[in-house]
Scaffold this active site. Structure first.
Site, PDB file in Angstrom:
ATOM      1  N   ALA A 140       0.825  -1.205   0.000  1.00 18.34           N
ATOM      2  CA  ALA A 140       0.000   0.000   0.000  1.00 18.34           C
ATOM      3  C   ALA A 140       0.863   1.261   0.000  1.00 18.34           C
ATOM      4  O   ALA A 140       0.499   2.261  -0.615  1.00 18.34           O
ATOM      5  CB  ALA A 140      -0.927  -0.006   1.211  1.00 18.34           C
ATOM      6  N   CYS A 141       2.024   1.194   0.641  1.00 14.65           N
ATOM      7  CA  CYS A 141       2.871   2.389   0.724  1.00 14.65           C
ATOM      8  C   CYS A 141       3.512   2.743  -0.615  1.00 14.65           C
ATOM      9  O   CYS A 141       4.019   3.845  -0.785  1.00 14.65           O
ATOM     10  CB  CYS A 141       3.929   2.237   1.801  1.00 14.65           C
ATOM     11  SG  CYS A 141       5.048   0.860   1.566  1.00 14.65           S
TER      12      CYS A 141
END
Length: 78
Positions: A21-22
């Site tokens: 997600a990052c």
């Protein structure tokens, strides 16, 4: 590869994505995966699954089975 697995799971109506997600929306592998010692090609091929609050253990069992079957099928094609 991660993208091929994502497409195979999509056919089973299991929506996943690659990377973390990052690093979503970037063209770089996850800095978190790299920091844990994973080489960039493995960082790119990680599978991300997001679970909602209503997921059940039966759902997880089904997803796990679908992932195992998809991986097995993709390995047989190589």
């Amino acid at each position: 590869e991660g993208d091929v697995l994502v497409m195979a799971l999509n056919k089973s109506k299991i929506l996943t994505s690659t990377g973390s997600a990052c690093s979503a929306g970037t063209q770089e592998p996850s800095h978190v995966h790299i920091a844990t010692g994973r080489p960039p090609e493995l960082a790119w091929n990680s599978l991300r699954i997001t679970f909602g609050k209503d997921i059940t253990t039966d759902d997880i069992d089904l997803i796990t089975e679908e992932i195992q079957q998809a991986v097995k099928k993709l390995k047989s094609l190589n």
